[in-house]
Design a protein around this motif. Sequence first.
Motif, PDB file in Angstrom:
ATOM      1  N   HIS A 147      -7.929  10.883  -9.453  1.00 26.08           N
ATOM      2  CA  HIS A 147      -6.699  10.847  -8.667  1.00 26.08           C
ATOM      3  C   HIS A 147      -7.168  11.561  -7.330  1.00 26.08           C
ATOM      4  CE1 HIS A 147      -2.643  11.709  -7.105  1.00 26.08           C
ATOM      5  NE2 HIS A 147      -3.000  12.829  -6.510  1.00 26.08           N
ATOM      6  N   GLU A 148      -7.811  12.628  -7.010  1.00 28.48           N
ATOM      7  CA  GLU A 148      -8.152  13.117  -5.926  1.00 28.48           C
ATOM      8  C   GLU A 148      -8.973  12.377  -4.917  1.00 28.48           C
ATOM      9  OE1 GLU A 148      -6.658  15.637  -4.281  1.00 28.48           O
ATOM     10  OE2 GLU A 148      -5.303  16.054  -5.839  1.00 28.48           O
ATOM     11  N   ARG A 149     -10.089  11.439  -5.622  1.00 26.57           N
ATOM     12  CA  ARG A 149     -11.089  10.724  -5.209  1.00 26.57           C
ATOM     13  C   ARG A 149     -10.317   9.485  -4.494  1.00 26.57           C
ATOM     14  NH1 ARG A 149     -13.866  11.924  -9.693  1.00 26.57           N
ATOM     15  NH2 ARG A 149     -13.706   9.539 -10.322  1.00 26.57           N
ATOM     16  N   ALA A 165       2.574   8.804 -10.889  1.00 19.69           N
ATOM     17  CA  ALA A 165       2.171   8.177 -11.926  1.00 19.69           C
ATOM     18  C   ALA A 165       0.584   8.644 -12.594  1.00 19.69           C
ATOM     19  CB  ALA A 165       2.314   6.714 -12.280  1.00 19.69           C
ATOM     20  N   GLU A 166      -0.233   8.608 -11.496  1.00 20.98           N
ATOM     21  CA  GLU A 166      -1.664   8.856 -11.723  1.00 20.98           C
ATOM     22  C   GLU A 166      -1.953  10.190 -11.233  1.00 20.98           C
ATOM     23  OE1 GLU A 166      -2.594   4.298 -10.335  1.00 20.98           O
ATOM     24  OE2 GLU A 166      -3.347   5.791  -9.158  1.00 20.98           O
ATOM     25  N   ARG A 167      -1.218  11.223 -10.953  1.00 19.44           N
ATOM     26  CA  ARG A 167      -1.795  12.571 -10.387  1.00 19.44           C
ATOM     27  C   ARG A 167      -2.611  13.221 -11.368  1.00 19.44           C
ATOM     28  NH1 ARG A 167       4.092  15.302  -9.560  1.00 19.44           N
ATOM     29  NH2 ARG A 167       4.968  14.891 -11.723  1.00 19.44           N
ATOM     30  N   ASN A 168      -2.285  13.115 -12.716  1.00 18.51           N
ATOM     31  CA  ASN A 168      -3.033  13.790 -13.596  1.00 18.51           C
ATOM     32  C   ASN A 168      -4.583  13.197 -14.005  1.00 18.51           C
ATOM     33  OD1 ASN A 168      -1.225  15.756 -13.835  1.00 18.51           O
ATOM     34  ND2 ASN A 168       0.068  14.439 -15.267  1.00 18.51           N
ATOM     35  N   GLU A 169      -4.709  11.978 -13.444  1.00 15.13           N
ATOM     36  CA  GLU A 169      -5.966  11.184 -13.775  1.00 15.13           C
ATOM     37  C   GLU A 169      -7.297  12.099 -13.267  1.00 15.13           C
ATOM     38  OE1 GLU A 169      -6.230   8.954 -15.995  1.00 15.13           O
ATOM     39  OE2 GLU A 169      -4.012   8.224 -16.067  1.00 15.13           O
ATOM     40  N   SER A 170      -8.208  11.991 -13.785  1.00 14.26           N
ATOM     41  CA  SER A 170      -9.471  12.651 -13.242  1.00 14.26           C
ATOM     42  C   SER A 170     -10.009  12.137 -12.097  1.00 14.26           C
ATOM     43  CB  SER A 170     -10.828  12.532 -14.253  1.00 14.26           C
ATOM     44  OG  SER A 170     -10.978  11.234 -14.272  1.00 14.26           O
ATOM     45  N   PRO A 204       0.713  -1.324   0.024  1.00 18.56           N
ATOM     46  CA  PRO A 204       0.126   0.053   0.011  1.00 18.56           C
ATOM     47  C   PRO A 204       0.901   1.418   0.070  1.00 18.56           C
ATOM     48  CG  PRO A 204      -0.106  -1.097   2.089  1.00 18.56           C
ATOM     49  CD  PRO A 204       0.587  -2.038   1.126  1.00 18.56           C
ATOM     50  N   ILE A 205       2.088   1.277   0.776  1.00 19.17           N
ATOM     51  CA  ILE A 205       2.880   2.267   0.606  1.00 19.17           C
ATOM     52  C   ILE A 205       3.462   2.608  -0.870  1.00 19.17           C
ATOM     53  CG2 ILE A 205       5.262   3.302   1.328  1.00 19.17           C
ATOM     54  CD1 ILE A 205       4.709   1.654   3.907  1.00 19.17           C
ATOM     55  N   LEU A 206       3.821   1.626  -1.841  1.00 20.04           N
ATOM     56  CA  LEU A 206       4.125   1.867  -2.957  1.00 20.04           C
ATOM     57  C   LEU A 206       3.108   2.174  -3.917  1.00 20.04           C
ATOM     58  CD1 LEU A 206       6.184  -1.308  -3.702  1.00 20.04           C
ATOM     59  CD2 LEU A 206       7.128   1.088  -3.154  1.00 20.04           C
ATOM     60  N   ASP A 207       1.791   1.739  -3.413  1.00 18.37           N
ATOM     61  CA  ASP A 207       0.582   2.470  -4.162  1.00 18.37           C
ATOM     62  C   ASP A 207       0.267   3.889  -4.014  1.00 18.37           C
ATOM     63  OD1 ASP A 207      -1.772   2.039  -5.785  1.00 18.37           O
ATOM     64  OD2 ASP A 207      -2.975   1.433  -3.909  1.00 18.37           O
ATOM     65  N   LEU A 208       0.827   4.330  -2.881  1.00 14.23           N
ATOM     66  CA  LEU A 208       0.747   5.821  -2.742  1.00 14.23           C
ATOM     67  C   LEU A 208       1.893   6.541  -3.626  1.00 14.23           C
ATOM     68  CD1 LEU A 208      -0.274   8.340  -1.017  1.00 14.23           C
ATOM     69  CD2 LEU A 208       1.571   7.799   0.805  1.00 14.23           C
ATOM     70  N   GLN A 209       2.728   6.001  -3.600  1.00 15.41           N
ATOM     71  CA  GLN A 209       3.909   6.589  -4.639  1.00 15.41           C
ATOM     72  C   GLN A 209       3.219   6.617  -6.178  1.00 15.41           C
ATOM     73  OE1 GLN A 209       7.548   4.198  -3.619  1.00 15.41           O
ATOM     74  NE2 GLN A 209       8.081   5.924  -2.502  1.00 15.41           N
ATOM     75  N   ILE A 210       2.671   5.356  -6.594  1.00 15.12           N
ATOM     76  CA  ILE A 210       2.148   5.321  -7.900  1.00 15.12           C
ATOM     77  C   ILE A 210       0.876   6.319  -7.838  1.00 15.12           C
ATOM     78  CG2 ILE A 210       0.745   3.894  -9.267  1.00 15.12           C
ATOM     79  CD1 ILE A 210       2.476   1.639  -8.261  1.00 15.12           C
ATOM     80  N   ALA A 211       0.185   6.630  -6.978  1.00 12.12           N
ATOM     81  CA  ALA A 211      -0.884   7.441  -6.987  1.00 12.12           C
ATOM     82  C   ALA A 211      -0.333   8.821  -6.994  1.00 12.12           C
ATOM     83  CB  ALA A 211      -1.809   7.343  -5.940  1.00 12.12           C
ATOM     84  N   VAL A 215      -6.182   5.145  -0.660  1.00 12.19           N
ATOM     85  CA  VAL A 215      -4.745   4.895  -0.536  1.00 12.19           C
ATOM     86  C   VAL A 215      -4.233   5.307   0.953  1.00 12.19           C
ATOM     87  CG1 VAL A 215      -2.567   4.817  -1.215  1.00 12.19           C
ATOM     88  CG2 VAL A 215      -4.589   4.880  -2.922  1.00 12.19           C
ATOM     89  N   HIS A 216      -4.564   6.451   1.536  1.00  9.25           N
ATOM     90  CA  HIS A 216      -4.096   6.734   2.798  1.00  9.25           C
ATOM     91  C   HIS A 216      -4.802   5.959   3.845  1.00  9.25           C
ATOM     92  CE1 HIS A 216      -3.073  11.354   1.243  1.00  9.25           C
ATOM     93  NE2 HIS A 216      -2.129  10.248   1.036  1.00  9.25           N
ATOM     94  N   ASP A 217      -5.963   5.682   3.746  1.00  5.97           N
ATOM     95  CA  ASP A 217      -6.597   4.622   4.719  1.00  5.97           C
ATOM     96  C   ASP A 217      -6.244   3.286   4.890  1.00  5.97           C
ATOM     97  OD1 ASP A 217      -8.257   6.841   5.521  1.00  5.97           O
ATOM     98  OD2 ASP A 217      -9.927   6.295   4.280  1.00  5.97           O
ATOM     99  N   ARG A 218      -5.978   2.683   3.486  1.00  5.41           N
ATOM    100  CA  ARG A 218      -5.274   1.625   3.583  1.00  5.41           C
ATOM    101  C   ARG A 218      -3.856   1.374   4.354  1.00  5.41           C
ATOM    102  NH1 ARG A 218      -7.779   0.942  -1.659  1.00  5.41           N
ATOM    103  NH2 ARG A 218      -5.798   1.617  -2.583  1.00  5.41           N
TER     104      ARG A 218
END
Length: 231
Positions: A128-130, A121-126, A111-118, A135-138
């Motif tokens: 992303h903010e949702r 790598a995904e910060r420009n996705e529509s 889940p920590i790596l998932d945060l880095q990806i989010a 991810v933080h909660d996991r």
Amino acid sequence: MTPTITAFERSPDRGRGQARDMRVRWALEEVGQPYDVRLVSFEEMKQPAHLALQPFGQIPTYEEGGLVLFETGAIVLHIAEHHAGLLPDDANARGRAISWMFYALNTVEPPILDLQIAKFAERNESWHERRLPMVHDRIRGRLGELSVRLGDADWLDGDFSAGDILMVTVLRRLNMSGLLDEFPNLAAYVARGEARPAFKRAFDAQLAVAIAASAGGEGTGRSAPASCLRG
């Protein structure tokens, strides 16, 4: 025989000690094993010579005589099994320490790596903010479980072990997120790991490569023996 590990010629983290060769360097420094470092570029990591050592084109690799290893968990376990100090002598305690190694890499790190990806790598996705709060909660869920288990102990299970090397390096990935600060005993645990002389030697060796790269240098390509770095 002196083992050789591979590391980034130019690390993406610019010397913050997050590249995975840090785990291997730290383990080698803890047991006092001298080692060589072969620096590789991103282009070289995808060439046949490196892929023969690491089929997915990553770092680090570990070479010692005819033995070639990849994946930091396997490398650190090999070091711990062949040198005193990173695994307990008692069979049951040894088994628990190895369990913590797997737990760090298989349960806490994903889940920590998932945060880095989010974030990167995904910060420009529509969406992303949702997605980010989930991810933080996991991560908080895993940290909460670990915090309860650690309690007020210094290390995961008795004396410092290879399990602590992997867990501390996994948790350090949260240093910039603020999430670790929500669990004071885990933040203190990471700080204890970072205060160990072997960690500092490993960090300084990795940082020296980043400094040389940023200055346009090539780096030495070799870490000094652990015994020379203790003074």
